[in-house]
Motif scaffolding. Sequence first.
Motif, mmCIF file in Angstrom:
data_model
loop_
_atom_site.group_PDB
_atom_site.id
_atom_site.type_symbol
_atom_site.label_atom_id
_atom_site.label_comp_id
_atom_site.label_asym_id
_atom_site.label_seq_id
_atom_site.Cartn_x
_atom_site.Cartn_y
_atom_site.Cartn_z
ATOM 1 N N THR A 162 0.847 -1.195 0.000
ATOM 2 C CA THR A 162 0.000 0.000 0.000
ATOM 3 C C THR A 162 0.879 1.241 0.000
ATOM 4 O OG1 THR A 162 -0.118 0.098 2.414
ATOM 5 C CG2 THR A 162 -1.824 -1.182 1.278
ATOM 6 N N MET A 163 0.313 2.356 -0.506
ATOM 7 C CA MET A 163 0.947 3.671 -0.441
ATOM 8 C C MET A 163 -0.080 4.624 0.170
ATOM 9 S SD MET A 163 2.317 6.204 -3.467
ATOM 10 C CE MET A 163 3.585 5.078 -4.037
ATOM 11 N N ASP A 168 -2.996 11.935 7.034
ATOM 12 C CA ASP A 168 -4.327 11.376 7.283
ATOM 13 C C ASP A 168 -4.426 9.890 6.947
ATOM 14 O OD1 ASP A 168 -4.176 11.419 4.564
ATOM 15 O OD2 ASP A 168 -5.855 12.791 4.241
ATOM 16 N N GLY A 169 -3.370 9.314 6.375
ATOM 17 C CA GLY A 169 -3.392 7.883 6.076
ATOM 18 C C GLY A 169 -4.201 7.520 4.861
ATOM 19 N N SER A 170 -4.678 8.508 4.062
ATOM 20 C CA SER A 170 -5.487 8.186 2.888
ATOM 21 C C SER A 170 -4.651 7.389 1.890
ATOM 22 C CB SER A 170 -6.018 9.469 2.243
ATOM 23 O OG SER A 170 -4.945 10.326 1.874
ATOM 24 N N LEU A 171 -5.286 6.403 1.292
ATOM 25 C CA LEU A 171 -4.591 5.475 0.409
ATOM 26 C C LEU A 171 -4.462 6.052 -0.993
ATOM 27 C CD1 LEU A 171 -6.310 2.184 1.589
ATOM 28 C CD2 LEU A 171 -3.911 2.790 1.914
ATOM 29 N N ILE A 172 -3.237 6.038 -1.519
ATOM 30 C CA ILE A 172 -2.957 6.492 -2.879
ATOM 31 C C ILE A 172 -2.887 5.300 -3.824
ATOM 32 C CG2 ILE A 172 -1.285 7.726 -4.324
ATOM 33 C CD1 ILE A 172 -0.412 9.218 -1.781
ATOM 34 N N TYR A 173 -2.331 4.193 -3.338
ATOM 35 C CA TYR A 173 -2.219 2.991 -4.165
ATOM 36 C C TYR A 173 -2.291 1.770 -3.260
ATOM 37 C CZ TYR A 173 -0.240 -0.880 -6.765
ATOM 38 O OH TYR A 173 -0.055 -2.109 -7.341
ATOM 39 N N PRO A 176 -3.347 -5.432 -5.938
ATOM 40 C CA PRO A 176 -4.526 -6.313 -5.919
ATOM 41 C C PRO A 176 -4.590 -7.199 -4.684
ATOM 42 C CG PRO A 176 -3.577 -6.245 -8.109
ATOM 43 C CD PRO A 176 -2.632 -5.504 -7.222
ATOM 44 N N ALA A 177 -3.409 -7.680 -4.217
ATOM 45 C CA ALA A 177 -3.407 -8.523 -3.018
ATOM 46 C C ALA A 177 -3.850 -7.732 -1.793
ATOM 47 C CB ALA A 177 -2.015 -9.105 -2.801
ATOM 48 N N ALA A 178 -3.442 -6.436 -1.734
ATOM 49 C CA ALA A 178 -3.869 -5.596 -0.612
ATOM 50 C C ALA A 178 -5.371 -5.332 -0.678
ATOM 51 C CB ALA A 178 -3.095 -4.284 -0.627
ATOM 52 N N ARG A 179 -5.883 -5.105 -1.893
ATOM 53 C CA ARG A 179 -7.323 -4.886 -2.033
ATOM 54 C C ARG A 179 -8.091 -6.159 -1.655
ATOM 55 N NH1 ARG A 179 -10.088 -1.018 -4.662
ATOM 56 N NH2 ARG A 179 -8.181 -0.247 -5.663
ATOM 57 N N THR A 185 -11.128 -0.141 1.546
ATOM 58 C CA THR A 185 -10.928 0.890 2.573
ATOM 59 C C THR A 185 -10.319 2.131 1.953
ATOM 60 O OG1 THR A 185 -8.808 -0.134 3.103
ATOM 61 C CG2 THR A 185 -10.693 -0.764 4.458
ATOM 62 N N LYS A 186 -10.585 3.298 2.550
ATOM 63 C CA LYS A 186 -10.088 4.576 2.028
ATOM 64 C C LYS A 186 -8.827 5.040 2.731
ATOM 65 C CE LYS A 186 -13.632 4.801 -0.691
ATOM 66 N NZ LYS A 186 -13.444 4.512 -2.145
ATOM 67 N N SER A 187 -8.617 4.589 3.960
ATOM 68 C CA SER A 187 -7.489 5.069 4.746
ATOM 69 C C SER A 187 -6.795 3.900 5.425
ATOM 70 C CB SER A 187 -7.970 6.071 5.808
ATOM 71 O OG SER A 187 -6.911 6.418 6.688
ATOM 72 N N ALA A 188 -5.454 4.036 5.554
ATOM 73 C CA ALA A 188 -4.683 3.009 6.248
ATOM 74 C C ALA A 188 -5.035 2.940 7.725
ATOM 75 C CB ALA A 188 -3.189 3.270 6.080
ATOM 76 N N ARG A 189 -5.666 4.014 8.238
ATOM 77 C CA ARG A 189 -6.062 3.992 9.652
ATOM 78 C C ARG A 189 -7.053 2.856 9.926
ATOM 79 N NH1 ARG A 189 -5.014 8.844 12.388
ATOM 80 N NH2 ARG A 189 -4.256 10.553 11.069
ATOM 81 N N ASP A 190 -7.850 2.526 8.907
ATOM 82 C CA ASP A 190 -8.867 1.491 9.102
ATOM 83 C C ASP A 190 -8.262 0.098 9.262
ATOM 84 O OD1 ASP A 190 -10.738 3.503 8.771
ATOM 85 O OD2 ASP A 190 -10.917 3.144 6.601
ATOM 86 N N HIS A 191 -6.958 -0.044 9.016
ATOM 87 C CA HIS A 191 -6.326 -1.364 9.067
ATOM 88 C C HIS A 191 -5.835 -1.736 10.460
ATOM 89 C CE1 HIS A 191 -5.213 -0.627 4.552
ATOM 90 N NE2 HIS A 191 -6.522 -0.773 4.737
#
Length: 748
Positions: A162-163, A168-173, A176-179, A185-191
């Motif tokens: 992930t990138m 704010d932890g918003s995901l840029i990339y 497929p395995a991460a998805r 999810t929109k933000s890495a905070r949710d992980h």
Amino acid sequence: MASETDMDTDVDTGSDRFHELLSDAIESLSEGFALYDDNRKLVVCNQKYIEMNAGVADLLHPGLDWEILMRESARRGIYHDAIGREDAWVSDRLQTTHDYVTDFELVQTDGTHYLVSTHPTKMGGFVVTRTDISDRKKAEAATRDGDLLIRTVLDASSAIVTMARVGDGSLIYRSPAARELFGDTKSARDHYVNPDDRADFVTELLAMGQIDNYYLRVQAKGREFPASISARIVEYRGEDVIVSSVVDLTKEVEAQQLIQQVLEACPIPLQMTKAATGETLFSSPETLALFGNGDSAQSYYVEAQERARYLKELRAAGVVRNRKAEYIKGDGTRFWGAVSAQLIDFKGEEVIVSSTRDMTDELALQEELAAQRELLYQNEKMSALGELLAGVAHELNNPLSIVVGHALMLQEDVTDPETQRRVAKIGAAAERCARIVKTFLAMARQRPTSMERVNLDSVIGSALDVAGYGQQQDGIQIAYAPEADLPEILADADQITQVVINLVMNAGQAIKTSGLGDQIRITARPVKARSQIEIAISDNGPGVPDHIRARIFEPFFTTKEIGSGTGIGLAFCHRIIHSHNGQIWLDGQAVSGSRFVIRLPAAPQNGTAQGDSARVAEAQAVGRVLVVDDEEDIGALIAEVLKREGYLVDQVGSGAQALERLAGQGYDVVLSDLNMPDVDGKTLFATLKREHPEMVSRIAFITGDTMGPTSQKTLQEAGRPYLEKPVAPEELRQLVQDIMAEGGGRDA
């Protein structure tokens, strides 16, 4: 005042300097430069402009019309976008000639890229400038290709990448395995299971710039699981972002739990101890049963300094295998054990992982094995002695045959008491010599000493108890697969056991020495309508080379290193099996490794054994006998004994003479020596099979060399009866009677 002529000269001079300065200025430009007048005629251009228009450089002279330049460029195929549409392309260029055009990109067919600009002049003309941007285009293409390659690799890989923005932890990339793992999810905070975990993680990452194998618990699609995260701070489009990879540790944690269960259930005494202090970190139940609940491995040793020596060896090599020492059990008793251990780094500290094997039973078995090996060694020495005795006996056979035969016949012929007494003494001495020779041959042949009905399973089982343990210690697997309800054999159980031990140990040593193979297989089955038992001992080792196969049963022949073998083992096996009326051979059809085959007669069923006496009694008819022996005295003795019984006897001194006689005369019995010059007994037998097959059942051999490999092979292949010299008259009479009974005479 200056004259008008002088003033004109000054003006011309100033104009020339101006043109020179202007020319130098144009040539110094890094761009291509060209000036066209109000009639679109070329006024001047610099060398850069000519080089950038190399395809039409021959036209670039003052006065060149702009339209001609455009049309010729299109015709010569200089520009990609002009090919196939030359007129339209020229029309477009002519329409924009007097307009302001900035950074119009042209791509030539040779791969160069230019930015072209046109600027109208106040006098109605225009200026053209060219800038070479080929290198910049290549760099941009490389960057695009690199970005595409990275994205393609990440999209195709199974890595969870992930990138996300730092703040704010918003995901840029996300790959497929991460998805697949985290969903949309929109933000890495949710992980993160605990929001504070991300704050701690980012704080440490900003301080270090990178983190590897950061352990924490994450969540994905409502499931919590342990994970390892590795991350880097990188710049992407002018801002700092976090590129991270996530490894799901669920299976690893489950595997660790499984390993813990396996170690605790393992029947081997496993242990982890601190190298420096001996403090116990882990002990399997088997270790606790062996050593008790001691807190330190220091208490295991009978000798206090033994652990220090063990640790020194371990640190020097990193590993030890089967290191023997005397230990103390948990109940206080002493025992010899063997430790195998490896030194590892565990949480930054030297730790020993070890297993200790109680050798009490093994040492007892080794003592028994040593005793058995000593017995086998003594048997081999006796076998070697037998070879010597056999040679001596063979040299005595021929002259002794004459003494014994004539002495016995004299006893039957003379009537004078004194002569009979003297002949009796000669006969007694001769018989004593004959018995000595027979004893020598029996020793050389290793005759069975105790023949009895034997269960083959018990014989092979005993052999594997002796020979199998050492092979299994070397990692060699031994399998015994007999068929059910094997018939018994009539044999000396000890000698057959020694044969199996020899063959198994030979196979194991070949595997161990060569490093090839790991299995020995023994099978047993009845053959020939259960009249014989076949034992096969095979392995998947290096096999026996073709060039020595014919010699492996020769006494004193060995391929082992000096001091490692006597060359008697296989000869010993051969002698024992043949003394049991069996056969042993190396299977030449084995696909891999070696395969030795033994065949032994099955024991007769109770009540079915028939003696030879009844059959012999039926064969009393007188017949014609041919005696073949290169020793004239022995041939004459045999002929005389048979003539006294009423047989018609012809005597010849070679196989060639025998064939001449057989061509013109029929015989009921042929008695032939084996070793003769010219045509020997083997050749004579082969000729009879080919030219006189009816005589094959009427021939027998009389020889003094039953121990030689050639003689043994001939006798075995022929399958005909034979007598060993010296020959007693009664034995000779019985042999002829047996053959007469078997063949039924020439008229049968």
